[in-house]
Each structure stands twice: as structure tokens, then as C-alpha cells.
Design an enzyme around this catalytic site. Structure first.
Site, PDB file in Angstrom:
ATOM      1  CB  SER A 130      -0.954  -0.057   1.200  1.00 43.56           C
ATOM      2  OG  SER A 130      -1.950   0.926   1.084  1.00 43.56           O
ATOM      3  CG  MET A 131       1.840   5.387   2.579  1.00 43.88           C
ATOM      4  SD  MET A 131       1.111   6.334   3.929  1.00 43.88           S
ATOM      5  CE  MET A 131       2.533   7.244   4.500  1.00 43.88           C
ATOM      6  CG  ASP A 138      -6.623  -2.605  -3.819  1.00 42.88           C
ATOM      7  OD1 ASP A 138      -7.353  -1.668  -3.435  1.00 42.88           O
ATOM      8  OD2 ASP A 138      -5.423  -2.707  -3.494  1.00 42.88           O
ATOM      9  CG  HIS A 172      -5.554  -2.100   0.014  1.00 46.01           C
ATOM     10  ND1 HIS A 172      -4.698  -1.679  -0.990  1.00 46.01           N
ATOM     11  CD2 HIS A 172      -5.145  -1.481   1.143  1.00 46.01           C
ATOM     12  CE1 HIS A 172      -3.822  -0.838  -0.477  1.00 46.01           C
ATOM     13  NE2 HIS A 172      -4.065  -0.695   0.808  1.00 46.01           N
TER      14      HIS A 172
END
Ligand SMILES: *[C@@H]1O[C@H](CO)[C@@H](O)[C@H](O)[C@H]1NC(C)=O
Ligand SMILES: *[C@@H]1O[C@H](CO)[C@@H](O)[C@H](O)[C@H]1NC(C)=O
Ligand SMILES: *[C@@H]1O[C@H](CO)[C@@H](O)[C@H](O)[C@H]1NC(C)=O
Length: 337
Positions: free
Chosen positions: A125-126, A277, A309
Site C-alpha cells: 500500500s503506502m 482493489d 487491498h
């Protein structure tokens, strides 16, 4: 602190929010904890802190746990050949200087601890744009020496619509039964990382409506924290290392937030879905494809059906993909030996 299920019990959550909240200084363009609060990431380098979000036995919030377990089963050793690099996810890279210094030493130390083997970076993710920013600021010689590849899981390359809901109405962290979005909103609004992950103007058209409410429609627009962070990886400069970009698609993902008179903006909007996602919009997930023609190192790309996700971290196909890369490599190293 994050994400301790005991802390998010009713009443205790107010304390959680107050501890997590940042204050923004418009003069220095930086954030700080509220007075009296000091937050540290513990045991940097060990995987403990990234395997489970909540260390208590009550919880099922597994994070990198399944991937770590599967590599340990293949002979990897925690804190020696598989390591964790936790960071303060409330902040964007412009305020992660100290983390990046520690990350660089961790990579060099891990390389040395493992017979000078180049290191594979795995982000979620991030964590992926955070890693991209790091790679963009190292020399090619350093990357060639220390980095084997970069495996990106559900990377946010061009921002995500969901951040707009965090700012407007708060987000219950997927725990809507226990957490009131309004209670966590002050904390979510205070995070530069939320501003950083707002939809990028290179991925969304300036006239696309992102939020709709009866009196006004909102498209992209800037303000202080956003201005501090919007250019950090905006151009998606190639990382200059081999990339394996893995993510899901086909799941309803917030595409536009629609409020009516009653819900604007303290109640949750209705959501017009987009492809993605479940959290990250598909155009943002696909941002890694831009590197295919811009760097000489290979960029592999694979979409996994149903790779939601968070679920992507515990999917047999994903774990097999990583294991195949990492374990075939170990064999290869031995045979060269
Ligand atoms: C992890 O490894 C580092 C480097 O070898 C060491 O300094 C540290 O004490 C280890 N941490 C734990 C919890 O074993
Ligand atoms: C490093 O290489 C040496 C000599 O080839 C070998 O004995 C040792 O087991 C290797 N260590 C690791 C962690 O692979
Ligand atoms: C917002 O956009 C929608 C969809 O295009 C449109 O129907 C609506 O009239 C717009 N609202 C305002 C206040 O401009």
C-alpha cells in the site's frame, strides 16, 4: 498504538485519537505530536512490529505475518535474513528523514549479515510510494550494489479517492461496529499522509467530480499539507531497480463520494464505485506500468483476481510468487557457491 483493539473500545478511543493526532505548524510546514505524547516505532529491523497490527492475542489483524511465516519455513531467519522497517505512517516522506537514514543502514546491515546478498524490498500500500521516494534519492551505484528487486503489493502510485472521505467524514478503519468515523476524524484529518495520498492530478482529470454534495461539486484542489506533499513522487520517477508490481482488481472501490443535504459532511456518503482493489483505484495501482519504458531494469506486472487491498498479504498465490522468487534465488546462490 496501532491498531490495538483494546484501545478502540468505546471511551478509550478518545484517548487513542488524542494520542495519535498530529498538530500542523504552518510556519515550518511540519507536524508534531500533541504536547506530552512521544511515539516511537519499536525494534526497528525486527519483523515483530510488522507481522501483526495488534500484538494482543484477541485480534486477527495479521499484516506481513503470513509472508514472513512462509519464508521462515523456507529457511529465512527473522531479524537476520528477513527484516521489518516500520515507519510513522501518519507522515509523508517529507517528514520521514530519520526513518530513511535508518532504512538505509538496515539495508546495508542486512546485505552484510547475509554474505553480501542484495536485498529484496517488499512494500504494501503506502509503503510502496514511501519506498519509491527512498529509491529515488539513492545513487544508481548504491542501488546496483544493495538492491535485488522491489516487490510492490497493492501500491498507491497516484493517490486514492478514499482519502477524501477520511478528510470529510472520517473512516471507521473497517471496524464500523466499534469505531465511530466522527471520533477518529480529527486524527485522520491531522495526518500529512492522508494529504499525500489524495488523488493525483496526473491520474484524475481536473474536471472529474470526486465529491458531490447538494450545493457544490468538488474536483482536485490544494491546501497547505497537500501542497507540502503533492510533488514528492508525483512524476513517478522510475525506482531504477527490478520491480514486481502485484495487485488486485475487479472489486468495488470508492470512485466518487456523494452526499445529500443530510449527510454532508458529518455522515457517511453514498459511494459510486470504481474498479480497484477495494481501497485503491485501478488507475493508481497501474501507475507502476509507467516505468516499463523508462528504466532498463525489468518491471514485471501481475494482477491477481480477488486480491483485496489487505487480503493480498495473506493470499497463497502471492506468497507463492514471493517464495518462488526468493527461494529459487537462494538455490541459485548455493549453486554458484
Ligand atoms: C536484531 O538484529 C540486530 C542486528 O544484528 C540486533 O542488533 C538486534 O538486537 C536484534 N533484535 C532482536 C530483537 O533480536
Ligand atoms: C556465507 O558464506 C559462507 C562461506 O561460503 C558459508 O559458510 C555461510 O554459511 C554463508 N552464510 C549465509 C548466511 O549464507
Ligand atoms: C454536480 O454534478 C452532478 C453530476 O454531474 C450534477 O447533476 C449536479 O447538478 C452538480 N451539482 C452542482 C451543485 O453543480
Amino acid at each position: 498504538m496501532w491498531l490495538n483493539l483494546e484501545e478502540i473500545a468505546p471511551y478509550v478511543i478518545d484517548c487513542f485519537v488524542d494520542n495519535m493526532r498530529l498538530e500542523y505548524d504552518r510556519v515550518t510546514h511540519t507536524t508534531h505530536n500533541v504536547a506530552g505524547v512521544d511515539i516511537k516505532t519499536s525494534q526497528f529491523g525486527h519483523t515483530k512490529t510488522v507481522e501483526y497490527l495488534d500484538p494482543s492475542e484477541l485480534s486477527q489483524t495479521s499484516y506481513f505475518g503470513p509472508i514472513v511465516d512462509s519464508l521462515v519455513a523456507e529457511g529465512y531467519v527473522r531479524n537476520v535474513s528477513i527484516r521489518g522497517a516500520p515507519y510513522d505512517f501518519r507522515k509523508a516522506p517529507n517528514e520521514l528523514g530519520e526513518f530513511y537514514v535508518k532504512l538505509k543502514s538496515l539495508i546495508e546491515e542486512t546485505y552484510t549479515l547475509n554474505n553480501n546478498s542484495r536485498v529484496t524490498l517488499v512494500g504494501h500500500s503506502m509503503g510502496n510510494p514511501v519506498t519509491l521516494y527512498f529509491l529515488n534519492h539513492q545513487t544508481q551505484a548504491w542501488k546496483d550494489k544493495y538492491i535485488q528487486r522491489f516487490i510492490t503489493l497493492a501500491g498507491v502510485w497516484g493517490g486514492v479517492i478514499k482519502t477524501l472521505r477520511l478528510f470529510a467524514s472520517g473512516d471507521s478503519l473497517g471496524l464500523s461496529l466499534v469505531v465511530s468515523p466522527l471520533k477518529v476524524r480529527p486524527e485522520q484529518r491531522s495526518m500529512p499522509s492522508t494529504a499525500w495520498l489524495m488523488p493525483s492530478d496526473l491520474f484524475w482529470n481536473p474536471d472529474e467530480i470526486l465529491i458531490q454534495q447538494p450545493k457544490r461539486n468538488y474536483t482536485l484542489h490544494g491546501y497547505y499539507m497537500r501542497q507540502d506533499t503533492e510533488n514528492l513522487i508525483r512524476d513517478l520517477t522510475p525506482p531504477g531497480v527490478e520491480v514486481h508490481c502485484l495487485h488486485g482488481n475487479g472489486l468495488p472501490t470508492p470512485g466518487r463520494l456523494v452526499y445529500d443535504v443530510k449527510s454532508w459532511f458529518d455522515y457517511q456518503p453514498s459511494v459510486i464505485p470504481d474498479d480497484g482493489d477495494g481501497t485503491v483505484n485501478i488507475r493508481s495501482l497501474l501507475g507502476c506500468l509507467q516505468w516499463q519504458k523508462k528504466q532498463k531494469q525489468k518491471v514485471y506486472h501481475e494482477i491477481f483476481k480477488d486480491a483485496e487491498h489487505m487480503k493480498i498479504l495473506d493470499m497463497p498465490e502471492i506468497i507463492a510468487y514471493i517464495k518462488h522468487l526468493q527461494v529459487s534465488e537462494a538455490h541459485c546462490l548455493y549453486s554458484i557457491d
